[in-house]
Design an enzyme around this catalytic site. Sequence first.
Site, PDB file in Angstrom:
ATOM      1  N   VAL A  12       0.837  -1.209   0.000  1.00 17.71           N
ATOM      2  CA  VAL A  12       0.000   0.000   0.000  1.00 17.71           C
ATOM      3  C   VAL A  12       0.871   1.258   0.000  1.00 17.71           C
ATOM      4  O   VAL A  12       0.646   2.194  -0.776  1.00 17.71           O
ATOM      5  CB  VAL A  12      -0.955  -0.020   1.216  1.00 17.71           C
ATOM      6  CG1 VAL A  12      -1.630   1.322   1.414  1.00 17.71           C
ATOM      7  CG2 VAL A  12      -1.992  -1.117   1.047  1.00 17.71           C
ATOM      8  N   LYS A  36      16.143  -2.537   1.495  1.00 22.28           N
ATOM      9  CA  LYS A  36      14.986  -2.237   0.652  1.00 22.28           C
ATOM     10  C   LYS A  36      15.063  -0.788   0.139  1.00 22.28           C
ATOM     11  O   LYS A  36      14.817  -0.516  -1.038  1.00 22.28           O
ATOM     12  CB  LYS A  36      13.725  -2.423   1.514  1.00 22.28           C
ATOM     13  CG  LYS A  36      12.467  -2.687   0.743  1.00 22.28           C
ATOM     14  CD  LYS A  36      11.404  -3.080   1.765  1.00 22.28           C
ATOM     15  CE  LYS A  36      10.027  -3.108   1.221  1.00 22.28           C
ATOM     16  NZ  LYS A  36       9.010  -3.257   2.259  1.00 22.28           N
ATOM     17  N   THR A  87      -0.241  -4.509   9.056  1.00 20.18           N
ATOM     18  CA  THR A  87      -1.134  -4.851  10.184  1.00 20.18           C
ATOM     19  C   THR A  87      -1.502  -6.325  10.057  1.00 20.18           C
ATOM     20  O   THR A  87      -2.651  -6.669   9.800  1.00 20.18           O
ATOM     21  CB  THR A  87      -2.425  -3.999  10.161  1.00 20.18           C
ATOM     22  OG1 THR A  87      -3.050  -4.159   8.877  1.00 20.18           O
ATOM     23  CG2 THR A  87      -2.166  -2.549  10.393  1.00 20.18           C
ATOM     24  N   GLU A 152      -7.251   2.555   1.842  1.00 20.44           N
ATOM     25  CA  GLU A 152      -6.905   2.307   0.440  1.00 20.44           C
ATOM     26  C   GLU A 152      -7.745   1.148  -0.086  1.00 20.44           C
ATOM     27  O   GLU A 152      -7.975   0.183   0.607  1.00 20.44           O
ATOM     28  CB  GLU A 152      -5.404   1.955   0.393  1.00 20.44           C
ATOM     29  CG  GLU A 152      -4.814   2.028  -0.961  1.00 20.44           C
ATOM     30  CD  GLU A 152      -5.307   3.239  -1.726  1.00 20.44           C
ATOM     31  OE1 GLU A 152      -4.923   4.340  -1.379  1.00 20.44           O
ATOM     32  OE2 GLU A 152      -6.113   3.080  -2.670  1.00 20.44           O
ATOM     33  N   PHE A 153      -8.184   1.263  -1.336  1.00 11.23           N
ATOM     34  CA  PHE A 153      -9.040   0.212  -1.895  1.00 11.23           C
ATOM     35  C   PHE A 153      -8.402  -0.465  -3.107  1.00 11.23           C
ATOM     36  O   PHE A 153      -9.095  -1.028  -3.946  1.00 11.23           O
ATOM     37  CB  PHE A 153     -10.415   0.790  -2.277  1.00 11.23           C
ATOM     38  CG  PHE A 153     -11.158   1.347  -1.096  1.00 11.23           C
ATOM     39  CD1 PHE A 153     -11.823   0.507  -0.216  1.00 11.23           C
ATOM     40  CD2 PHE A 153     -11.159   2.714  -0.835  1.00 11.23           C
ATOM     41  CE1 PHE A 153     -12.497   1.015   0.892  1.00 11.23           C
ATOM     42  CE2 PHE A 153     -11.830   3.232   0.265  1.00 11.23           C
ATOM     43  CZ  PHE A 153     -12.500   2.378   1.134  1.00 11.23           C
ATOM     44  N   LEU A 254     -18.412 -12.143  -8.479  1.00 10.64           N
ATOM     45  CA  LEU A 254     -19.261 -13.332  -8.417  1.00 10.64           C
ATOM     46  C   LEU A 254     -18.633 -14.453  -9.243  1.00 10.64           C
ATOM     47  O   LEU A 254     -19.340 -15.230  -9.871  1.00 10.64           O
ATOM     48  CB  LEU A 254     -20.671 -12.998  -8.933  1.00 10.64           C
ATOM     49  CG  LEU A 254     -21.555 -12.156  -8.008  1.00 10.64           C
ATOM     50  CD1 LEU A 254     -22.890 -11.832  -8.657  1.00 10.64           C
ATOM     51  CD2 LEU A 254     -21.801 -12.877  -6.668  1.00 10.64           C
ATOM     52  N   CYS A 264      -5.538  -9.533   2.115  1.00 16.40           N
ATOM     53  CA  CYS A 264      -6.583  -8.647   2.652  1.00 16.40           C
ATOM     54  C   CYS A 264      -7.833  -9.376   3.137  1.00 16.40           C
ATOM     55  O   CYS A 264      -8.170  -9.307   4.312  1.00 16.40           O
ATOM     56  CB  CYS A 264      -6.967  -7.621   1.600  1.00 16.40           C
ATOM     57  SG  CYS A 264      -5.542  -6.695   1.034  1.00 16.40           S
TER      58      CYS A 264
HETATM   59  C1  UGA Z   1      -8.822  -6.708  -2.161  1.00 18.32           C
HETATM   60  C2  UGA Z   1      -9.937  -5.731  -2.594  1.00 18.32           C
HETATM   61  O1  UGA Z   1     -10.473  -6.132  -3.846  1.00 18.32           O
HETATM   62  C3  UGA Z   1      -9.395  -4.305  -2.709  1.00 18.32           C
HETATM   63  O2  UGA Z   1     -10.448  -3.406  -3.009  1.00 18.32           O
HETATM   64  C4  UGA Z   1      -8.756  -3.918  -1.364  1.00 18.32           C
HETATM   65  O3  UGA Z   1      -8.182  -2.617  -1.420  1.00 18.32           O
HETATM   66  C5  UGA Z   1      -7.670  -4.913  -1.023  1.00 18.32           C
HETATM   67  O4  UGA Z   1      -8.246  -6.231  -0.945  1.00 18.32           O
HETATM   68  C6  UGA Z   1      -7.068  -4.488   0.295  1.00 18.32           C
HETATM   69  O5  UGA Z   1      -7.793  -4.476   1.297  1.00 18.32           O
HETATM   70  O6  UGA Z   1      -5.916  -4.025   0.312  1.00 18.32           O
HETATM   71  P1  UGA Z   1      -6.838  -8.012  -3.440  1.00 18.32           P
HETATM   72  O7  UGA Z   1      -6.718  -8.828  -2.195  1.00 18.32           O
HETATM   73  O8  UGA Z   1      -5.613  -7.450  -4.041  1.00 18.32           O
HETATM   74  O9  UGA Z   1      -7.850  -6.754  -3.199  1.00 18.32           O
HETATM   75  O10 UGA Z   1      -7.472  -8.928  -4.569  1.00 18.32           O
HETATM   76  P2  UGA Z   1      -8.926  -9.242  -5.138  1.00 18.32           P
HETATM   77  O11 UGA Z   1      -8.914  -8.997  -6.580  1.00 18.32           O
HETATM   78  O12 UGA Z   1      -9.974  -8.579  -4.367  1.00 18.32           O
HETATM   79  O13 UGA Z   1      -9.013 -10.830  -4.905  1.00 18.32           O
HETATM   80  C7  UGA Z   1      -9.017 -11.406  -3.596  1.00 18.32           C
HETATM   81  C8  UGA Z   1      -9.287 -12.883  -3.674  1.00 18.32           C
HETATM   82  O14 UGA Z   1     -10.642 -13.134  -4.066  1.00 18.32           O
HETATM   83  C9  UGA Z   1      -8.429 -13.630  -4.696  1.00 18.32           C
HETATM   84  O15 UGA Z   1      -8.014 -14.850  -4.134  1.00 18.32           O
HETATM   85  C10 UGA Z   1      -9.368 -13.851  -5.859  1.00 18.32           C
HETATM   86  O16 UGA Z   1      -9.052 -14.966  -6.645  1.00 18.32           O
HETATM   87  C11 UGA Z   1     -10.684 -14.034  -5.149  1.00 18.32           C
HETATM   88  N1  UGA Z   1     -11.868 -13.712  -5.981  1.00 18.32           N
HETATM   89  C12 UGA Z   1     -12.108 -12.434  -6.372  1.00 18.32           C
HETATM   90  C13 UGA Z   1     -12.737 -14.727  -6.333  1.00 18.32           C
HETATM   91  O17 UGA Z   1     -12.541 -15.916  -5.999  1.00 18.32           O
HETATM   92  N2  UGA Z   1     -13.855 -14.426  -7.068  1.00 18.32           N
HETATM   93  C14 UGA Z   1     -14.113 -13.141  -7.462  1.00 18.32           C
HETATM   94  O18 UGA Z   1     -15.166 -12.929  -8.120  1.00 18.32           O
HETATM   95  C15 UGA Z   1     -13.221 -12.128  -7.115  1.00 18.32           C
END
Ligand code: UGA
Length: 452
Positions: A12, A36, A87, A152-153, A254, A264
């Site tokens: 982040v 780093k 965290t 952050e999102f 979905l 996360c």
């Molecule tokens: C997630 C959130 O999408 C972000 O908005 C947020 O900022 C971030 O966490 C965070 O809190 O820092 P991230 O963990 O990078 O982002 O990845 P995602 O794309 O959300 O995927 C998370 C997990 O869900 C992956 O294992 C992915 O394969 C799975 N997933 C996602 C599914 O199985 N199905 C889906 O439809 C979407």
Amino acid sequence: MLKVTMIGTGYVGLVSGTCFAEFGVDVTCVDKDATKIEDLKKGIIPIYEPGLDKLVQENTQKGRLHFTTDLKESVRGADVVFIAVGTPTRRGDGHADLSYVYGAAEEIADALEGYTVVTTKSTVPVGTGRKVESIIRHRNPEADFSMVSNPEFLREGSAIHDFMRPDRVVIGTESQQAADIMRQLYRPLYLLETPMVFTSLETSELIKYAANGFLATKIAFINELADICEKCGADVQDVATGMGLDGRIGKKFLHAGPGYGGSCFPKDTLALARTAAELEAPTSIIEAVVSSNQVRKENMASKVIKACKEDLKNKKIAVLGVTFKPNTDDMRDSPSLDIIPALQKAGADIHVFDPQGEKEGKELLPGVSWCTNAYDAISESDITVIITEWNEFRALDLERVKQLMKKPVVVDFRNIYLPDEMEKLGFYYVSVGRTPVNPDTKNRVLPFKRAG
Ligand code: UGA
């Protein structure tokens, strides 16, 4: 020009700091890890994130992005100081470990000079901003500062796009002066008409957990629907489309799969459940999501074992993809960490290819053989298992795959191929929430027909 200090050069911190520099802000990224910082000064990035290396190099060259280990010096004279340290989940109780956040707060307190906005960017439980504020006040009663929460999102793999084109920016503060400075910092997004939510510290902190908790719930929900589809002959992708077209539901997040992973969702759902319990407002929904996802990851290997007719002894299994999602080298809580050891336990010999996962995977997945490309892994295999949907796995030369394999059996945990096409090509193809064909009878396992 606004001066920003970003404490913590993890995912982040590094992405946000670099993107603020790209906005034209003067940014200093601070980390305790001297190696780093030296690497970053040379443009060497510790993580894999598409486009980040170029942005770091360009902004460093333009003199807008600096790296240092000297927290005190960088906090002095900054307009906004972001806390973006880790965290992690605390061992034993599932709470977010806030020792790095509080440690940073104490160091900031000692260094503050002139009015400064102190902002938490790390995902922190409700009440943390207030605690950071009191740590600073206690340690340096003279300090002139306001506390802000600005979660952050961004998603790994598309973090730069997510930062530059967010759905919204959330800013929690009670200070008008701080709100004005934050608005100025995000001015380039404001011009793009990005919605900005100004709210209280606590609300902002909770928005972050609510968003991740809800997205995790959507995934756990569709995954359970996938199980129902497999039992009744329905198609989970059509179910997702059919329900997702309802604007109140939305079609994103979905995609049924092997369970969510990453740094996360697993951590944040657990922390939200713990916070809720502590506040005596337990969330049975999030608790159910956590356990549903855990059980799912543990059970996924059984799909492969079944596809192999229960006998994995000395079978060669090609695994494509081990990172928790594509376009990252991150293995944290990846479903592969449950699936692969279970297959090994059942006697299988695992050959893996992942475009970025080998570095971390080598330590986390002992006993697997690492291959240099997908075909190398697939060669002479009894079964191919797709765990992560990297783009390069979406367009494999399937004729070649079939020729290379001992038997044409594919288990696809990400539904990247079409069952009918795979079956026509002669594969025994198992995916998620879509009824497979029985390899012996060539009939679908269930009497129901697919729609469309
Ligand atoms: C997630 C959130 O999408 C972000 O908005 C947020 O900022 C971030 O966490 C965070 O809190 O820092 P991230 O963990 O990078 O982002 O990845 P995602 O794309 O959300 O995927 C998370 C997990 O869900 C992956 O294992 C992915 O394969 C799975 N997933 C996602 C599914 O199985 N199905 C889906 O439809 C979407």
